[in-house]
Motif scaffolding. Structure first.
Motif, mmCIF file in Angstrom:
data_model
loop_
_atom_site.group_PDB
_atom_site.id
_atom_site.type_symbol
_atom_site.label_atom_id
_atom_site.label_comp_id
_atom_site.label_asym_id
_atom_site.label_seq_id
_atom_site.Cartn_x
_atom_site.Cartn_y
_atom_site.Cartn_z
ATOM 1 N N TRP A 123 0.827 -1.220 0.000
ATOM 2 C CA TRP A 123 0.000 0.000 0.000
ATOM 3 C C TRP A 123 0.859 1.267 0.000
ATOM 4 C CZ3 TRP A 123 -4.660 -0.761 3.900
ATOM 5 C CH2 TRP A 123 -5.374 -1.907 3.518
ATOM 6 N N ARG A 124 2.173 1.091 0.109
ATOM 7 C CA ARG A 124 3.082 2.234 0.201
ATOM 8 C C ARG A 124 3.068 3.036 -1.094
ATOM 9 N NH1 ARG A 124 8.621 2.921 -0.227
ATOM 10 N NH2 ARG A 124 9.289 4.556 1.200
ATOM 11 N N GLN A 125 2.719 4.310 -0.999
ATOM 12 C CA GLN A 125 2.643 5.238 -2.140
ATOM 13 C C GLN A 125 1.893 4.609 -3.315
ATOM 14 O OE1 GLN A 125 6.156 7.483 -3.058
ATOM 15 N NE2 GLN A 125 6.684 7.761 -0.906
ATOM 16 N N ALA A 126 0.758 3.958 -3.014
ATOM 17 C CA ALA A 126 0.030 3.191 -4.039
ATOM 18 C C ALA A 126 -1.290 3.826 -4.472
ATOM 19 C CB ALA A 126 -0.239 1.778 -3.516
ATOM 20 N N TYR A 127 -1.749 4.894 -3.813
ATOM 21 C CA TYR A 127 -3.118 5.371 -4.045
ATOM 22 C C TYR A 127 -3.163 6.795 -4.598
ATOM 23 C CZ TYR A 127 -4.189 1.106 -1.710
ATOM 24 O OH TYR A 127 -4.256 -0.236 -1.402
ATOM 25 N N GLN A 128 -3.917 6.948 -5.675
ATOM 26 C CA GLN A 128 -4.065 8.276 -6.295
ATOM 27 C C GLN A 128 -4.985 9.169 -5.480
ATOM 28 O OE1 GLN A 128 -2.581 9.824 -8.832
ATOM 29 N NE2 GLN A 128 -1.197 8.072 -8.969
ATOM 30 N N LEU A 129 -5.906 8.542 -4.747
ATOM 31 C CA LEU A 129 -6.780 9.297 -3.834
ATOM 32 C C LEU A 129 -6.775 8.590 -2.480
ATOM 33 C CD1 LEU A 129 -9.010 11.483 -3.246
ATOM 34 C CD2 LEU A 129 -10.675 9.715 -3.879
ATOM 35 N N VAL A 130 -6.530 9.358 -1.431
ATOM 36 C CA VAL A 130 -6.636 8.824 -0.063
ATOM 37 C C VAL A 130 -7.626 9.709 0.692
ATOM 38 C CG1 VAL A 130 -5.402 8.303 2.075
ATOM 39 C CG2 VAL A 130 -4.283 7.907 -0.135
ATOM 40 N N CYS A 152 0.034 9.512 5.185
ATOM 41 C CA CYS A 152 0.763 10.175 4.081
ATOM 42 C C CYS A 152 1.509 9.156 3.233
ATOM 43 C CB CYS A 152 1.742 11.194 4.632
ATOM 44 S SG CYS A 152 0.934 12.603 5.397
ATOM 45 N N GLU A 153 2.016 8.140 3.884
ATOM 46 C CA GLU A 153 2.849 7.147 3.190
ATOM 47 C C GLU A 153 2.069 6.372 2.125
ATOM 48 O OE1 GLU A 153 5.993 7.327 3.604
ATOM 49 O OE2 GLU A 153 6.308 5.697 2.201
ATOM 50 N N THR A 154 0.747 6.404 2.170
ATOM 51 C CA THR A 154 -0.048 5.646 1.189
ATOM 52 C C THR A 154 -0.308 6.439 -0.099
ATOM 53 O OG1 THR A 154 -2.168 6.418 2.089
ATOM 54 C CG2 THR A 154 -1.251 4.395 3.046
ATOM 55 N N VAL A 155 0.010 7.737 -0.099
ATOM 56 C CA VAL A 155 -0.325 8.584 -1.260
ATOM 57 C C VAL A 155 0.699 8.358 -2.371
ATOM 58 C CG1 VAL A 155 -0.730 10.940 -2.066
ATOM 59 C CG2 VAL A 155 -1.341 10.308 0.293
ATOM 60 N N ALA A 156 0.226 8.026 -3.549
ATOM 61 C CA ALA A 156 1.110 7.751 -4.695
ATOM 62 C C ALA A 156 1.715 9.047 -5.229
ATOM 63 C CB ALA A 156 0.309 7.073 -5.808
ATOM 64 N N PRO A 157 2.833 8.975 -5.930
ATOM 65 C CA PRO A 157 3.335 10.154 -6.643
ATOM 66 C C PRO A 157 2.233 10.708 -7.553
ATOM 67 C CG PRO A 157 4.973 8.407 -6.660
ATOM 68 C CD PRO A 157 3.729 7.813 -6.074
ATOM 69 N N GLY A 158 1.987 11.994 -7.441
ATOM 70 C CA GLY A 158 0.915 12.621 -8.224
ATOM 71 C C GLY A 158 -0.460 12.482 -7.588
ATOM 72 N N GLY A 159 -0.536 11.751 -6.455
ATOM 73 C CA GLY A 159 -1.831 11.498 -5.819
ATOM 74 C C GLY A 159 -2.220 12.597 -4.845
ATOM 75 N N ARG A 160 -3.483 12.554 -4.421
ATOM 76 C CA ARG A 160 -3.994 13.564 -3.501
ATOM 77 C C ARG A 160 -4.615 12.905 -2.267
ATOM 78 N NH1 ARG A 160 -8.690 15.438 -7.692
ATOM 79 N NH2 ARG A 160 -7.837 17.485 -7.256
ATOM 80 N N THR A 190 2.087 17.979 6.019
ATOM 81 C CA THR A 190 3.070 18.456 5.044
ATOM 82 C C THR A 190 4.497 18.085 5.458
ATOM 83 O OG1 THR A 190 3.283 20.589 6.130
ATOM 84 C CG2 THR A 190 1.635 20.430 4.387
ATOM 85 N N ALA A 191 4.638 17.407 6.590
ATOM 86 C CA ALA A 191 5.980 17.015 7.034
ATOM 87 C C ALA A 191 6.325 15.620 6.527
ATOM 88 C CB ALA A 191 6.062 17.053 8.557
ATOM 89 N N ASN A 192 5.518 15.132 5.622
ATOM 90 C CA ASN A 192 5.694 13.747 5.182
ATOM 91 C C ASN A 192 5.741 13.642 3.663
ATOM 92 O OD1 ASN A 192 5.427 11.928 7.724
ATOM 93 N ND2 ASN A 192 3.870 13.512 7.988
ATOM 94 N N GLY A 193 6.371 14.601 3.046
ATOM 95 C CA GLY A 193 6.555 14.533 1.588
ATOM 96 C C GLY A 193 5.364 15.027 0.785
ATOM 97 N N LEU A 194 4.371 15.575 1.450
ATOM 98 C CA LEU A 194 3.198 16.102 0.749
ATOM 99 C C LEU A 194 3.200 17.631 0.821
ATOM 100 C CD1 LEU A 194 0.319 13.742 1.980
ATOM 101 C CD2 LEU A 194 2.003 13.351 0.188
ATOM 102 N N THR A 195 2.538 18.254 -0.148
ATOM 103 C CA THR A 195 2.371 19.706 -0.078
ATOM 104 C C THR A 195 0.886 20.020 0.052
ATOM 105 O OG1 THR A 195 2.408 19.759 -2.482
ATOM 106 C CG2 THR A 195 4.438 20.338 -1.368
ATOM 107 N N ALA A 196 0.605 21.125 0.713
ATOM 108 C CA ALA A 196 -0.797 21.512 0.929
ATOM 109 C C ALA A 196 -1.336 22.209 -0.319
ATOM 110 C CB ALA A 196 -0.898 22.438 2.132
ATOM 111 N N GLU A 197 -2.433 21.693 -0.818
ATOM 112 C CA GLU A 197 -3.089 22.296 -1.985
ATOM 113 C C GLU A 197 -4.095 23.336 -1.511
ATOM 114 O OE1 GLU A 197 -3.285 21.865 -6.233
ATOM 115 O OE2 GLU A 197 -1.957 21.020 -4.749
ATOM 116 N N GLN A 198 -4.796 22.976 -0.425
ATOM 117 C CA GLN A 198 -5.857 23.841 0.107
ATOM 118 C C GLN A 198 -6.116 23.438 1.560
ATOM 119 O OE1 GLN A 198 -9.759 23.070 -1.521
ATOM 120 N NE2 GLN A 198 -10.207 25.229 -1.737
ATOM 121 N N VAL A 199 -6.078 24.404 2.467
ATOM 122 C CA VAL A 199 -6.396 24.107 3.871
ATOM 123 C C VAL A 199 -7.490 25.073 4.301
ATOM 124 C CG1 VAL A 199 -5.528 24.008 6.240
ATOM 125 C CG2 VAL A 199 -4.041 23.293 4.358
#
Ligand SMILES: C[S@@+](CC[C@H](N)C(=O)[O-])C[C@H]1O[C@@H](n2cnc3c(N)ncnc32)[C@H](O)[C@@H]1O
Length: 222
Positions: A123-130, A152-160, A190-199
């Motif tokens: 499941w690691r970085q496997a999901y386009q939507l979490v 955060c670890e489940t979000v795929a590259p390019g995923g949200r 955002t401390a886990n390799g993700l960036t905030a799109e909208q908060v």
């Protein structure tokens, strides 16, 4: 039947006294399946803030993989499937998973009992939507960083990742559950390799409480 919120809190307090942060969920769902308790968050509809967000971003999965964290009785998972995602939805409570499978017998969603803190490597970085709604706030604050990191670890590259939680101001941690999230807590995502799109901090109708609705993304692999 006792007040559902009070009963859930009593079970949580008992579990906490035994240093068990998650065991009470299974007890509660098992009682609910036996008809002796009610699950306080069982709304039987997808969360309105999820639906509103999905409409606003014109969410459509086109068969992409999605993961629903702490899925409970499955309304948000079924919603994601209806939006065209290939959905896996998990909960730590086997009784919740049995209940949701019985509720949606022909569902395309893959419902599975799993613990957020011991997720399968696949499941690691496997999901386009979490989708994460109210699981983090249901766990004691000492587990917050680990829970956020695991999600955060489940979000795929390019995923949200879409996160909906109760808000709380800075200050002493209230007696939970739930343990709502401060701004610093929501920023943990955002401390886990993700960036905030909208908060967004969205006030409830009472004008006192509020919800976080936040969308995060992992950069696409180069
Ligand atoms: C407050 S409920 C929210 C359920 C659902 N997301 C909703 O919004 O209706 C929290 C859910 O997280 C699940 N949960 C708690 N700890 C978990 C863990 N470590 N791994 C997976 N699920 C967990 C509980 O069993 C429960 O169904």
């Amino acid at each position: 039947m006792s007040d559902p919120d009070q009963h859930a809190r009593a079970l949580a307090a008992e579990a906490a006294a035994n240093n068990d942060a998650t065991g009470w969920f299974e007890r509660l769902y098992a009682e609910a399946e036996a008809g002796t308790a009610a699950v306080p968050w069982d709304s039987r509809v997808p969360h309105p803030l999820l639906v509103e967000w999905a409409d606003a971003v014109e969410l459509h999965g086109h068969g992409e993989p999605a993961l629903v964290i702490g899925c409970g009785y499955g309304d948000d998972a079924e919603f994601a499937a209806a939006r065209g995602f290939e959905v896996t939805a998990f909960d730590v409570s086997p009784s919740a998973i049995a209940g949701v499978r019985a509720r949606f017998p022909g569902s395309a969603v893959h419902y599975v009992a799993a613990d957020l803190f011991e997720l399968p490597e696949a499941w690691r970085q496997a999901y386009q939507l979490v989708v994460e709604i109210f699981t983090v706030q249901a766990l004691p604050v000492r587990l917050r960083e680990a829970a956020v990191a695991a999600i955060c670890e489940t979000v795929a590259p390019g995923g949200r990742l879409i996160v909906i939680q109760r808000w709380r101001p800075d200050g002493p941690v209230p007696e939970g559950p739930p343990w709502p999230l401060t701004r610093a807590d929501i920023e943990l995502f955002t401390a886990n390799g993700l960036t905030a799109e909208q908060v967004e901090m969205l006030p409830d109708a009472d004008g006192v409480s509020a919800r976080w609705r936040a969308e995060f993304r992992r950069d696409a692999a180069r």
